[in-house]
Scaffold this motif. Structure first.
Motif, PDB file in Angstrom:
ATOM      1  N   LEU A 122       1.250  -0.958   0.195  1.00  0.00           N
ATOM      2  CA  LEU A 122       0.935   0.153   0.038  1.00  0.00           C
ATOM      3  C   LEU A 122       0.888   1.266  -0.443  1.00  0.00           C
ATOM      4  O   LEU A 122       1.109   1.859   0.810  1.00  0.00           O
ATOM      5  N   PRO A 123       0.924   1.929  -1.317  1.00  0.00           N
ATOM      6  CA  PRO A 123       1.814   2.979  -1.073  1.00  0.00           C
ATOM      7  C   PRO A 123       1.253   3.927   0.066  1.00  0.00           C
ATOM      8  O   PRO A 123       0.622   4.144   0.190  1.00  0.00           O
ATOM      9  N   PRO A 124       2.582   4.690   0.319  1.00  0.00           N
ATOM     10  CA  PRO A 124       2.446   6.056   1.704  1.00  0.00           C
ATOM     11  C   PRO A 124       1.528   7.322   1.357  1.00  0.00           C
ATOM     12  O   PRO A 124       1.191   7.147  -0.188  1.00  0.00           O
ATOM     13  N   PRO A 125       0.596   7.404   1.633  1.00  0.00           N
ATOM     14  CA  PRO A 125      -0.075   8.560   1.462  1.00  0.00           C
ATOM     15  C   PRO A 125       0.726   9.997   1.070  1.00  0.00           C
ATOM     16  O   PRO A 125       0.451  10.460   0.184  1.00  0.00           O
ATOM     17  N   ASP A 126       1.897  10.086   1.071  1.00  0.00           N
ATOM     18  CA  ASP A 126       2.568  11.086   0.794  1.00  0.00           C
ATOM     19  C   ASP A 126       3.993  11.248   0.973  1.00  0.00           C
ATOM     20  O   ASP A 126       4.488   9.669   1.902  1.00  0.00           O
ATOM     21  N   GLU A 127       4.292  11.720   0.371  1.00  0.00           N
ATOM     22  CA  GLU A 127       6.651  11.361   0.199  1.00  0.00           C
ATOM     23  C   GLU A 127       7.269  11.514   1.563  1.00  0.00           C
ATOM     24  O   GLU A 127       8.698  11.181   1.208  1.00  0.00           O
ATOM     25  N   HIS A 128       6.750  12.177   2.537  1.00  0.00           N
ATOM     26  CA  HIS A 128       6.837  11.641   3.829  1.00  0.00           C
ATOM     27  C   HIS A 128       6.732  10.894   5.134  1.00  0.00           C
ATOM     28  O   HIS A 128       6.909  10.880   5.958  1.00  0.00           O
ATOM     29  N   ALA A 129       5.217  10.196   4.463  1.00  0.00           N
ATOM     30  CA  ALA A 129       4.870   9.276   5.499  1.00  0.00           C
ATOM     31  C   ALA A 129       5.891   7.879   5.389  1.00  0.00           C
ATOM     32  O   ALA A 129       6.821   7.891   4.435  1.00  0.00           O
ATOM     33  N   HIS A 130       5.742   7.799   6.669  1.00  0.00           N
ATOM     34  CA  HIS A 130       7.081   6.211   6.711  1.00  0.00           C
ATOM     35  C   HIS A 130       6.491   5.059   6.060  1.00  0.00           C
ATOM     36  O   HIS A 130       5.118   5.014   6.108  1.00  0.00           O
ATOM     37  N   VAL A 131       6.662   4.174   5.725  1.00  0.00           N
ATOM     38  CA  VAL A 131       6.561   2.283   4.504  1.00  0.00           C
ATOM     39  C   VAL A 131       6.955   1.815   5.969  1.00  0.00           C
ATOM     40  O   VAL A 131       7.956   1.274   6.457  1.00  0.00           O
ATOM     41  N   VAL A 132       5.817   0.874   6.899  1.00  0.00           N
ATOM     42  CA  VAL A 132       6.265  -0.454   7.441  1.00  0.00           C
ATOM     43  C   VAL A 132       6.155  -1.184   6.838  1.00  0.00           C
ATOM     44  O   VAL A 132       5.696  -1.767   5.363  1.00  0.00           O
ATOM     45  N   VAL A 133       7.033  -2.312   6.556  1.00  0.00           N
ATOM     46  CA  VAL A 133       7.922  -3.779   6.017  1.00  0.00           C
ATOM     47  C   VAL A 133       7.730  -4.660   6.931  1.00  0.00           C
ATOM     48  O   VAL A 133       8.048  -4.309   7.835  1.00  0.00           O
ATOM     49  N   VAL A 134       6.156  -5.547   6.476  1.00  0.00           N
ATOM     50  CA  VAL A 134       6.039  -6.368   7.260  1.00  0.00           C
ATOM     51  C   VAL A 134       6.784  -7.778   6.742  1.00  0.00           C
ATOM     52  O   VAL A 134       6.223  -8.211   5.566  1.00  0.00           O
ATOM     53  N   PHE A 135       7.560  -8.551   7.801  1.00  0.00           N
ATOM     54  CA  PHE A 135       7.328  -9.764   7.486  1.00  0.00           C
ATOM     55  C   PHE A 135       7.199 -11.021   8.375  1.00  0.00           C
ATOM     56  O   PHE A 135       6.794 -10.587   9.771  1.00  0.00           O
ATOM     57  N   HIS A 136       6.225 -11.804   7.765  1.00  0.00           N
ATOM     58  CA  HIS A 136       5.221 -12.523   8.259  1.00  0.00           C
ATOM     59  C   HIS A 136       5.799 -13.667   8.972  1.00  0.00           C
ATOM     60  O   HIS A 136       7.153 -14.579   8.945  1.00  0.00           O
ATOM     61  N   GLY A 137       4.960 -14.551  10.253  1.00  0.00           N
ATOM     62  CA  GLY A 137       5.636 -15.742   9.972  1.00  0.00           C
ATOM     63  C   GLY A 137       6.163 -16.803   9.622  1.00  0.00           C
ATOM     64  O   GLY A 137       5.386 -16.727   8.221  1.00  0.00           O
TER      65      GLY A 137
END
Length: 264
Positions: free
Chosen positions: A60-75
């Motif tokens: 899900l791309p971030p809403p703007d150029e400053h928002a952080h991006v959470v990278v999820v590594f599953h179980g």
């Protein structure tokens, strides 16, 4: 890791690991059913690992150029689509989200057999794909769940993110196996290490450790050890929380806590 321990005990007690494809099947029990097609608003984020393996992720791309991006590594007993609800919840809280997939799992089932080194290569490829799109370490938050904590921690030691969140982390896979079969030489029987505790002093980013104190798979003491060993880490204890229910039973408040930490 919900399906790992009893079968792994049988493997450790019997079959020799060099001939034991069963070992990988128990440590990496990728679901046999096809992953659900997520569709919009998720978009593909494809890359190639340094060993040539295709890497498939959704984001899900971030809403703007400053928002952080959470990278999820599953179980280890799920695929990235199992964390779609978490991604949507974080997206509603103003964050971009990447659901990373491992080789041998889901959309990446044909990319090769999973192992520790391969999962690190896949994770690095996802992060490189983000950086190529202008989202470098200063905007990336790593979030690992169970087995994924080992992957996220390794990426954090490489300076790949601004912060790190570990949900139900184990100290190392070797020690986790030792919890089950303390009478066996698990140090050489288990080839994959994911030695997060050994790397903890090298993690120099803000870190949040989340663990249920009734975890029946990965002892709560391991999460407490990890939090104590990573400089400045915070520990969020979920009272009565088990290994596989944290993001279900505490969905709202836990997602709020993760999002607040990720937005820092």
């Amino acid at each position: 890791m919900k399906r790992l321990l009893p079968p792994l005990l049988m493997v450790l007690a019997g079959a020799p690991l060099p001939a034991c494809g069963a070992y990988r099947g128990f440590v990496y029990p990728a679901p046999e059913e096809a992953p659900l097609p997520l569709g919009a608003p998720f978009a593909p984020l494809d890359a190639r690992a340094h060993d040539g393996a295709p890497v498939h992720a959704l984001w899900l791309p971030p809403p703007d150029e400053h928002a952080h991006v959470v990278v999820v590594f599953h179980g280890n007993g799920e695929t990235m689509d199992n964390r779609a609800a978490l991604a949507r919840d974080l997206g509603k809280r103003g964050l971009g989200v990447v659901l990373a997939e491992y080789r041998g799992y889901g959309l990446s089932a044909a990319s090769g057999e999973p192992d520790e080194h391969g999962l690190y290569l896949d994770a690095a490829a996802v992060l490189e794909a983000l950086e190529a799109r202008g989202m470098g370490p200063d905007r990336v938050v790593l979030l690992g769940i169970s087995l994924g904590t080992g992957v996220a921690a390794q990426m954090a030691t490489c300076g790949a993110a601004r912060s790190l969140i570990l949900v139900s982390p184990f100290t190392s896979l070797t020690e986790e196996a030792h919890q089950v079969a303390s009478w066996l030489p698990t140090g050489w029987l288990v080839p994959d290490r994911y030695d997060t505790l050994g790397k903890a002093s090298c993690i120099r980013v803000p870190t949040l450790v989340v663990h249920g104190d009734a975890d029946e798979i990965v002892p709560f003491a391991m999460g407490r050890q990890i939090a104590a060993a990573i400089p400045g880490a915070d520990l969020l204890v979920l009272r009565g929380g088990h290994h596989n229910d944290l993001l279900r039973v505490w969905r709202g408040p836990l997602t709020d806590a993760i999002a607040a930490f990720a937005r820092r």
